[in-house]
Design a protein around this motif. Structure first.
Motif, PDB file in Angstrom:
ATOM      1  N   ASN A   1      35.396   1.221  30.525  1.00 40.83           N
ATOM      2  CA  ASN A   1      35.950   2.531  30.870  1.00 40.83           C
ATOM      3  C   ASN A   1      37.396   2.390  31.352  1.00 40.83           C
ATOM      4  OD1 ASN A   1      34.186   5.379  32.319  1.00 40.83           O
ATOM      5  ND2 ASN A   1      36.188   5.281  31.379  1.00 40.83           N
TER       6      ASN A   1
ATOM      7  N   TYR B   1      34.822   8.487  29.284  1.00 43.00           N
ATOM      8  CA  TYR B   1      33.422   8.211  29.616  1.00 43.00           C
ATOM      9  C   TYR B   1      32.499   9.078  28.763  1.00 43.00           C
ATOM     10  CZ  TYR B   1      29.035   8.143  32.217  1.00 43.00           C
ATOM     11  OH  TYR B   1      27.707   8.038  32.571  1.00 43.00           O
TER      12      TYR B   1
ATOM     13  N   HIS C   1      29.404   5.410  36.500  1.00 45.62           N
ATOM     14  CA  HIS C   1      28.549   4.360  35.943  1.00 45.62           C
ATOM     15  C   HIS C   1      27.455   3.908  36.918  1.00 45.62           C
ATOM     16  CE1 HIS C   1      30.736   3.458  32.186  1.00 45.62           C
ATOM     17  NE2 HIS C   1      31.791   3.919  32.853  1.00 45.62           N
TER      18      HIS C   1
ATOM     19  N   LYS D   1      30.118   7.345  26.054  1.00 46.81           N
ATOM     20  CA  LYS D   1      28.712   7.422  26.467  1.00 46.81           C
ATOM     21  C   LYS D   1      27.873   8.075  25.378  1.00 46.81           C
ATOM     22  CE  LYS D   1      25.732   6.557  29.749  1.00 46.81           C
ATOM     23  NZ  LYS D   1      25.510   5.173  30.217  1.00 46.81           N
TER      24      LYS D   1
END
Length: 753
Positions: free
Chosen positions: A139, A114, A228, A118
């Motif tokens: 993910n 992540y 998320h 991200k």
């Protein structure tokens, strides 16, 4: 490694913005175990004063405010997942050779993945491939690739080194790269293809009926979901990533730097210090001789954070019993004997090792405590795991019925296409829905892995297995087929154990297959070396296949909750598995080259890797193939008694400690941990594991919210960090610039750590 139920409930209970229905808070027991009266449910804390409950046997509803993901299988997700899984793979070879323990890559891949993606999606927003929006399904693709790349390390910390110990392969490990590679191919791709039908069986058909929670996989899904979530999710994700990153970096640096000052930064030989301060003439060295010192190993402190108090205390209690109580008694009465390491040395002649394995079976042989405890350790692990297998044998019956109804359904559909019908097949196919509490499967037929893909793949791997066993290992193809069948059977056992308790009973798979092949090879009258090779190869195939099937089925569970198409997960797993097939053998050869004592141990010479799993595999292979095994009579009697006690405990736990009495199960010893403690003459690992377990226990009680947020992340970082540091140390050892060359041994017994 595994988690106790109370920790599982807490680990899964991470933040989520909504649920299907809000209910009144459950009782304390329900919150701690995740159980309600009718269905297993998991509490998800929205805030300190709000609680909602979600049915975890159904796919979770889409997150509000998070766009749909039409194409979650991306190149960046697969590459990041493979990278992170490779780190775990390398770490597991190191940790497994140290103590026989390994850990999964799901949580590590989910959290670190992540963070990486991200950053990419934010920094390079709008840039093709790397700057696309990032969601929970992508993910889960990251952790799917990580699961594939992070598997198979078990083969290299048990069966393969045991073959070298028994002189069944080449004198140089690097000369066997081709054979090692093909053996890895068998285990990896057999597990990959066979995991596909197991997804439908374990996750869709019988999950609710058998109460298969898959604690780690479920915790991973909720962690991804929470990171998320719109609102506080991003803040929690950053907190998890920072915790994992700091613990990973700290553990890696400590492992590498400490190699240059082991007696100061890594191992605290406190009783040796007392011995030195007392002028090399006092009682303290006697405690040091039994291996009692402190090791600041992040991996096993992190492991303790996950396994819980029961396992941690059982591990330490078994270690104390063997190396602090019964072992000294055996030596005192002459049933066992130690060996001086520096006879004639004025300062260190009192230093004794109790780990010698030489001279077994020779006239007048008196065993070392290590050899004496090897047999009760192997016996208790075997009896305990096999008893659990037999208690849960119904899972095999479920599998047989499931396979038959699927075959009947396929035959019925084939007849229907030709305008024909069969009442018998209609009746048999109808049992699929009548006998299983089937839950909703979100995946459409187009999102499923085609039957011809996994079926043809499984058949191809079976054919390759027969060829490889015949050509490279000179083992009959029929034995290869039997090993593959055992792998299928033990996959059911492994996945069921993992789904219910988070404990994967691969020891049962390996030892049971070794016992079966011991009987087969004896009946065929094979030569001892040939029989031992067949025994270990069969055990390796069965356990590797079961291990990979379990890892990938657990990964399918994460994707099921997040509604990730299973065919996309399969493709990501396949790429990761292909990488693992080449990576794991390379890492093993690196360690074997840097530390030859792993594969060719020299008695009484210290080795950084005790490899207890190797000793157990070797012991069983010899026990079922040699005509006479020099097992000391006292050790044999103790082994039988302990094995009976372990079996009785399993029966008592499953038949008597039920209902209201089930709460007392937590006080029963974990005999797998006790068995490992007997086989592993290194008390510092048990001490570190129990330390971590106690920390997590009081942390959970004092601050559940903080525990939920940080525990898994910190534990994963500590284990992966030390493992990767060990890989770096192996490379430094090969480069002749390691701590053994430029470091100091101050504070170590015999001036050597």
């Amino acid at each position: 490694m595994s988690a106790e139920q109370e920790k599982t409930a807490a680990a899964v209970g991470v933040a989520s913005p909504e649920s299907e229905a809000a209910e009144a808070p459950p009782s304390e027991k329900d919150r701690r175990t995740g159980n309600s009266e009718d269905d297993v449910k998991v509490d998800i804390n929205l805030s300190d004063d709000e609680l909602v409950v979600t049915d975890i046997f159904k796919p979770l509803p889409p997150l509000e405010g998070v766009p749909a993901e039409p194409h979650p299988l991306t190149m960046r997700a697969v590459l990041v997942g493979v990278l992170l899984g490779s780190l775990v793979n390398a770490s597991n070879v190191y940790l497994g050779l140290k103590t026989g323990f390994t850990f999964g890559s799901s949580m590590f891949g989910a959290i670190f993945g992540y963070g990486i993606v991200k950053i990419l999606s934010t920094t390079f927003a709008g840039v093709p491939i790397i700057g696309m929006p990032f969601g929970p399904q992508e993910n889960s693709i990251i952790q799917a690739a990580a699961a594939g790349a992070g598997g198979l390390s078990g083969l290299f910390v048990a069966a393969l080194p045991a073959m070298y110990n028994l002189d069944l392969l080449s004198k140089e490990v690097k000369d066997d790269f081709g054979r090692i590679l093909t053996l890895t191919l068998i285990g990896s791709f057999f597990g990959l293809f066979y995991a596909v039908p197991l997804r439908k069986f374990f996750i869709v058909n019988v999950a609710r009926e058998l109460r298969l929670i898959f604690p780690t996989a479920t915790a991973t899904a909720f962690t991804i979901r929470s990171m998320h979530a719109v609102g506080s999710g991003a803040q929690e994700a950053i907190a998890k990533i920072k915790a994992l990153g700091y613990s990973f970096t700290g553990a890696l640096i400590l492992r590498v730097v400490s190699d240059y000052a082991l007696g100061i930064l890594w191992d605290w030989h406190i009783f040796t210090w007392f011995y030195i301060w007392g002028g090399y003439n006092n009682w303290a060295i006697n405690i040091e001789n039994w291996g009692w010192f402190v090791e600041w190993t992040p991996a096993f402190i992190g492991s303790g954070l996950l396994v819980g108090v029961n396992v941690g205390v059982s591990f330490f209690a078994g270690s104390f019993f063997a190396w602090g109580f019964l072992g000294p008694i055996l030596v005192h009465y002459g049933l066992c004997i130690g060996k001086q390491l520096a006879p004639g040395d004025e300062k260190w002649d009192a230093v004794v090792t109790f780990n010698s394995m030489s001279g077994m079976g020779s006239p007048g042989y008196v065993p070392s405590p290590r050899y004496w405890f090897l047999w009760p350790g192997v016996m208790v692990m075997l009896c305990y795991s096999m008893a659990e297998f037999l208690v849960h044998f119904k899972i095999i019956w479920y599998g047989i019925k499931y396979s038959w109804t699927n075959i009947a359904t396929s035959l019925r559909d084939t007849l229907a296409k030709r305008g024909k019908s069969s009442p018998f097949l209609d009746k048999q196919a109808a049992r699929t829905s009548d006998e299983a509490m089937v839950v909703e499967d979100f995946a459409t037929p187009e999102q499923q892995v085609a039957n011809w893909v996994w079926a043809s793949g499984a058949i191809a791997v079976l054919i390759v297995t027969c060829i490889i066993c015949e050509v490279q290992f000179h083992i009959n193809a029929g034995l290869a087929i039997l090993a593959s069948i055992l792998g299928i059977i033990f996959s059911f056992l492994a996945i069921h154990g993992s789904g219910v308790t988070d404990i994967t009973p691969l020891t049962a798979s390996a030892k049971a297959s070794q016992l079966v092949f011991g009987g087969v090879t004896t009946g065929q009258g094979m030569e001892i070396k040939v029989a031992q090779k067949a025994n270990l190869i069969a055990g390796a195939i069965a356990s590797a296949g079961a291990d990979m099937s379990n890892a990938l089925t657990s990964d399918f569970r994460t994707g099921f909750l997040l509604r990730t198409p299973p065919n996309l997960q399969f493709y990501a797993q396949a790429v990761g598995t292909l990488v693992a097939m080449f990576l794991a053998p390379g890492i093993f050869i690196l360690f074997a080259s840097a530390y030859p004592c792993i594969v060719f141990p020299v008695d009484d010479e210290p080795c950084p890797f005790l490899a207890p799993s190797v000793s157990a595999w070797r012991a069983v292979a010899e026990a079922v193939t040699l005509p006479n095994i020099p097992i000391p009579l006292s050790s044999g009697i103790f082994s039988i008694v302990l094995g009976v006690v372990a079996v009785l405990q399993v029966l008592a736990k499953r038949r008597w400690l039920v209902g209201e009495r089930e709460k007392y199960r937590v006080y029963l010893p974990n005999w797998m941990a006790v068995g490992v403690a007997f086989v592993l003459p290194a008390t510092h690992y048990a001490t570190a594991t129990m330390t971590g377990a106690l920390i997590s226990h009081f942390w959970l009680k004092r601050n559940p919210r903080s525990f939920d947020l940080y525990c898994y992340a910190i534990a994963a970082g500590l284990m992966a960090g030390e493992g990767l540091g060990g890989v770096i140390n192996a490379a430094l050892q090969l480069g002749n610039v390691s701590g053994s060359v430029y470091g100091t041994n101050v504070g170590c017994p015999l001036d050597s750590c």
